[in-house]
Design a protein around this motif. Structure first.
Motif, PDB file in Angstrom:
ATOM      1  N   ALA A   1      -5.402   9.105   0.140  1.00  0.00           N
ATOM      2  CA  ALA A   1      -5.758   8.015   1.048  1.00  0.00           C
ATOM      3  C   ALA A   1      -4.722   6.911   0.941  1.00  0.00           C
ATOM      4  O   ALA A   1      -3.960   6.848  -0.030  1.00  0.00           O
ATOM      5  CB  ALA A   1      -7.147   7.474   0.708  1.00  0.00           C
ATOM      6  N   THR A   2      -4.698   6.040   1.943  1.00  0.00           N
ATOM      7  CA  THR A   2      -3.842   4.857   1.875  1.00  0.00           C
ATOM      8  C   THR A   2      -4.569   3.811   1.050  1.00  0.00           C
ATOM      9  O   THR A   2      -5.687   3.410   1.383  1.00  0.00           O
ATOM     10  CB  THR A   2      -3.540   4.310   3.279  1.00  0.00           C
ATOM     11  N   ILE A   3      -3.944   3.388  -0.024  1.00  0.00           N
ATOM     12  CA  ILE A   3      -4.605   2.476  -0.956  1.00  0.00           C
ATOM     13  C   ILE A   3      -3.731   1.259  -1.218  1.00  0.00           C
ATOM     14  O   ILE A   3      -2.510   1.317  -1.121  1.00  0.00           O
ATOM     15  CB  ILE A   3      -4.914   3.179  -2.296  1.00  0.00           C
ATOM     16  N   SER A   4      -4.387   0.154  -1.535  1.00  0.00           N
ATOM     17  CA  SER A   4      -3.682  -1.078  -1.890  1.00  0.00           C
ATOM     18  C   SER A   4      -3.482  -1.109  -3.396  1.00  0.00           C
ATOM     19  O   SER A   4      -4.391  -0.772  -4.161  1.00  0.00           O
ATOM     20  CB  SER A   4      -4.490  -2.293  -1.444  1.00  0.00           C
ATOM     21  N   ILE A   5      -2.296  -1.542  -3.804  1.00  0.00           N
ATOM     22  CA  ILE A   5      -1.964  -1.497  -5.230  1.00  0.00           C
ATOM     23  C   ILE A   5      -1.373  -2.825  -5.706  1.00  0.00           C
ATOM     24  O   ILE A   5      -0.532  -2.859  -6.592  1.00  0.00           O
ATOM     25  CB  ILE A   5      -0.978  -0.356  -5.528  1.00  0.00           C
ATOM     26  N   THR A   6      -1.818  -3.936  -5.111  1.00  0.00           N
ATOM     27  CA  THR A   6      -1.255  -5.232  -5.494  1.00  0.00           C
ATOM     28  C   THR A   6      -2.119  -5.976  -6.502  1.00  0.00           C
ATOM     29  O   THR A   6      -1.698  -7.009  -7.017  1.00  0.00           O
ATOM     30  CB  THR A   6      -1.065  -6.119  -4.256  1.00  0.00           C
TER      31      THR A   6
ATOM     32  N   SER B   1       0.827  -1.197   0.000  1.00  0.00           N
ATOM     33  CA  SER B   1       0.000   0.000   0.000  1.00  0.00           C
ATOM     34  C   SER B   1       0.863   1.249   0.000  1.00  0.00           C
ATOM     35  O   SER B   1       2.047   1.206   0.330  1.00  0.00           O
ATOM     36  CB  SER B   1      -0.932   0.015   1.217  1.00  0.00           C
ATOM     37  N   LEU B   2       0.249   2.363  -0.402  1.00  0.00           N
ATOM     38  CA  LEU B   2       0.903   3.660  -0.343  1.00  0.00           C
ATOM     39  C   LEU B   2      -0.166   4.722  -0.168  1.00  0.00           C
ATOM     40  O   LEU B   2      -1.360   4.459  -0.305  1.00  0.00           O
ATOM     41  CB  LEU B   2       1.747   3.918  -1.594  1.00  0.00           C
ATOM     42  N   THR B   3       0.279   5.932   0.147  1.00  0.00           N
ATOM     43  CA  THR B   3      -0.660   7.029   0.337  1.00  0.00           C
ATOM     44  C   THR B   3      -0.602   7.942  -0.878  1.00  0.00           C
ATOM     45  O   THR B   3       0.443   8.506  -1.193  1.00  0.00           O
ATOM     46  CB  THR B   3      -0.324   7.825   1.611  1.00  0.00           C
ATOM     47  N   GLY B   4      -1.715   8.051  -1.572  1.00  0.00           N
ATOM     48  CA  GLY B   4      -1.767   8.864  -2.782  1.00  0.00           C
ATOM     49  C   GLY B   4      -3.177   8.885  -3.323  1.00  0.00           C
ATOM     50  O   GLY B   4      -4.153   8.865  -2.564  1.00  0.00           O
ATOM     51  N   ILE B   5      -3.307   8.879  -4.660  1.00  0.00           N
ATOM     52  CA  ILE B   5      -4.639   8.939  -5.265  1.00  0.00           C
ATOM     53  C   ILE B   5      -4.992   7.659  -6.014  1.00  0.00           C
ATOM     54  O   ILE B   5      -6.118   7.505  -6.469  1.00  0.00           O
ATOM     55  CB  ILE B   5      -4.778  10.155  -6.202  1.00  0.00           C
ATOM     56  N   GLY B   6      -4.015   6.729  -6.176  1.00  0.00           N
ATOM     57  CA  GLY B   6      -4.341   5.428  -6.753  1.00  0.00           C
ATOM     58  C   GLY B   6      -4.279   5.354  -8.258  1.00  0.00           C
ATOM     59  O   GLY B   6      -5.194   4.807  -8.889  1.00  0.00           O
ATOM     60  N   ILE B   7      -3.206   5.893  -8.838  1.00  0.00           N
ATOM     61  CA  ILE B   7      -3.025   5.771 -10.283  1.00  0.00           C
ATOM     62  C   ILE B   7      -1.616   5.289 -10.589  1.00  0.00           C
ATOM     63  O   ILE B   7      -0.700   5.432  -9.785  1.00  0.00           O
ATOM     64  CB  ILE B   7      -3.258   7.105 -11.029  1.00  0.00           C
ATOM     65  N   GLN B   8      -1.464   4.704 -11.768  1.00  0.00           N
ATOM     66  CA  GLN B   8      -0.150   4.409 -12.320  1.00  0.00           C
ATOM     67  C   GLN B   8      -0.053   5.194 -13.616  1.00  0.00           C
ATOM     68  O   GLN B   8      -0.994   5.213 -14.408  1.00  0.00           O
ATOM     69  CB  GLN B   8      -0.002   2.910 -12.587  1.00  0.00           C
TER      70      GLN B   8
END
Length: 497
Positions: free
Chosen positions: A214-219, A131-138
């Protein structure tokens, strides 16, 4: 293995207060034993007090020499006279870490028993958090523009309306055209709960979207291609199963019948997460893995009961040489219980179980205590899984480039030349060979590449041109992945039969 040696247990068990206290005491004893072992090991080497009990060996001259004395002398030299010792913040801590590394990390029969320094342990735990804190894009950089490549499910970006293909032009009012991508990353990431405004261009429309980080999961990342649900899993982290469940639900709502689970380059992670993911697709109670201890006893681990199970008609698992550990076990379970086809190339073959001991300074010692077996009781360690349908990507996308930093001219031979030839062939340039000989045909292809990319034409192969070729291959793969990813296309073909 006889059936009466097999024990089935539930993965999750309620722990009563007295049991919890007993477990704490046991952990303290285990930690104490490891600490004492290391202290005795280092004590015998770093201090002069126990030389009488230290083993003696013959050196090359035949003279008897105390191993502890030898180590102690080397330690003193390294601490006081070693030139590069000046570069270490704490030379004592560095030398102690290196001593333990030598004890634990160089076992050819078991590369997974390791001592990790505090910094390495922190990096490992960060990667497992997923996870990381951001907006959830690559996103990626194309010329001077930043293009959105992926929008993760339930992220601030998805809720704000960002979609794949949007061009980001400003962040918090600052024009990012031509800006370094690492600087852009710093601007987009931030503390949880803070606001960020992103201006995007979509066709001829320009709009500004404000989002709360927000803290989001990106796996996990899912999408539909040719009517098939594609689910990419990069690792098995804390929240991966929740991400998978969300995509599985979305696939059902879109009428998807078949699933491709992409486990390429997935090095594993938490086994409990793999059991949760198994439960999402095959329901509870299916044997996913066996664990074999030193005595040869087997313990079965079953798919977990989850909030909802989603069934699909056909499954394929994409794998490659970097598909390892829990991802291999999940692939084998999908094949056994869901009749999934394994597509791609042979997997890595990591089938051992590690237990870890945490130390107060943040370092970790992890050591192998058992082996994993597939649902059919096959060992995968150093063996891997063979694909049912073999499919390979172009060499430029899978080979390991050399670390050659030499400069080559026509009629010379070298590893860097071979790298360049592989890249040029993938990019569509006419090369007559890929064996590392700098032929005139290779020179012509290189010259054309330099012209096409407005680079200085110097008729040599060096680090700079290899970097440019590598970047060009990465861009081509990204821009043409829909047609270049032959493994994914094959998996889609398999599930749609």
């Amino acid at each position: 293995m006889e059936e009466n040696n097999t024990r089935k247990i539930k993965v999750e068990k309620h722990v009563w207060p007295d049991e919890r206290q007993a477990q704490r005491n046991k952990r303290r004893k285990n930690v104490l034993m490891v600490v004492l072992c290391i202290l005795f090991f280092l004590g015998g080497y770093l201090f002069n007090g126990a030389t009488s009990a230290t083993p003696m060996i013959n050196n090359r001259d035949g003279a008897l020499e105390s191993e502890s004395q030898k180590f102690n002398e080397i330690y003193e030299i390294m601490q006081t006279e070693w030139y590069f010792g000046k570069d270490q913040k704490d030379i004592t801590e560095y030398l102690l870490d290196q001593s333990i590394f030598g004890l634990a990390n160089y076992n050819e029969s078991d590369p997974h028993t390791q001592y990790l320094s505090a910094e390495e342990a922190k990096s490992l735990m960060t990667s497992l958090s997923g996870s990381l804190t951001g907006i959830g894009i690559q996103y990626y950089k194309q010329n001077d523009s930043i293009l959105v490549d992926k929008v993760y499910k339930d992220s601030p970006a998805e809720k704000g309306g960002l979609i794949q293909g949007d061009i980001i032009t400003k962040v918090d009012g600052v024009d990012i055209t031509g800006m370094d991508i690492d600087k852009i990353k710093e601007m987009i990431l931030g503390e949880e709960g803070t606001k960020v405004r992103v201006e995007i261009k979509r066709g001829s429309d320009v709009k500004t979207i404000e989002m709360t980080r927000a803290t989001i999961s990106i796996t996990a990342y899912g999408y539909v291609k040719d009517g098939v649900g594609i689910l990419e899993l990069s690792s098995f982290s804390d929240n991966t199963a929740d991400e998978v469940a969300a995509y599985a639900k979305a696939f059902k709502e879109q009428g998807v019948k078949n699933i491709v689970l992409d486990l390429r380059n997935n090095g594993g992670g938490y086994v409990q997460t793999a059991l949760d993911i198994a439960g999402i697709f095959m329901g509870p109670g299916k044997t996913v893995i066996y664990q074999e201890n030193k005595k040869g006893d087997l313990t079965a681990y079953e798919s977990n009961k989850v909030a909802e199970t989603y069934e699909f008609d056909n499954y394929a698992i994409l794998m490659n040489a970097n598909t390892a550990s829990a991802s291999e076990l999940l692939a084998a379970a999908f094949k056994e219980h869901l009749h999934a086809s394994l597509v791609g190339t042979k997997s890595y073959g990591k089938g051992t179980v590690q237990q870890s001991v945490d130390f107060k300074d943040g370092s970790i010692f992890k050591f192998t205590v058992a082996q994993w077996l597939t649902p059919t009781k096959e060992k995968i360690n150093k063996v891997g899984l063979e694909p049912d349908v073999e499919s390979k990507l172009p060499t430029a996308l899978t080979f390991t480039p050399s670390s050659d930093d030499k400069t080559y001219k026509v009629d010379e031979v070298g590893a860097g030349i071979k790298d360049a030839q592989i890249y040029l062939a993938f990019l569509g340039y006419d090369v007559d060979r890929q064996d590392g000989y700098f032929s005139s045909k290779t020179a012509s292809a290189l010259e054309q590449f330099e012209k096409d990319n407005k680079l200085a034409e110097n008729q040599t192969i060096d680090e700079a041109i290899l970097s440019a070729l590598n970047s060009a291959c990465a861009r081509k793969w990204h821009d043409e992945k829909d047609t270049l990813d032959s493994q994914l296309l094959k998996a889609i073909e398999v599930v749609n039969k």
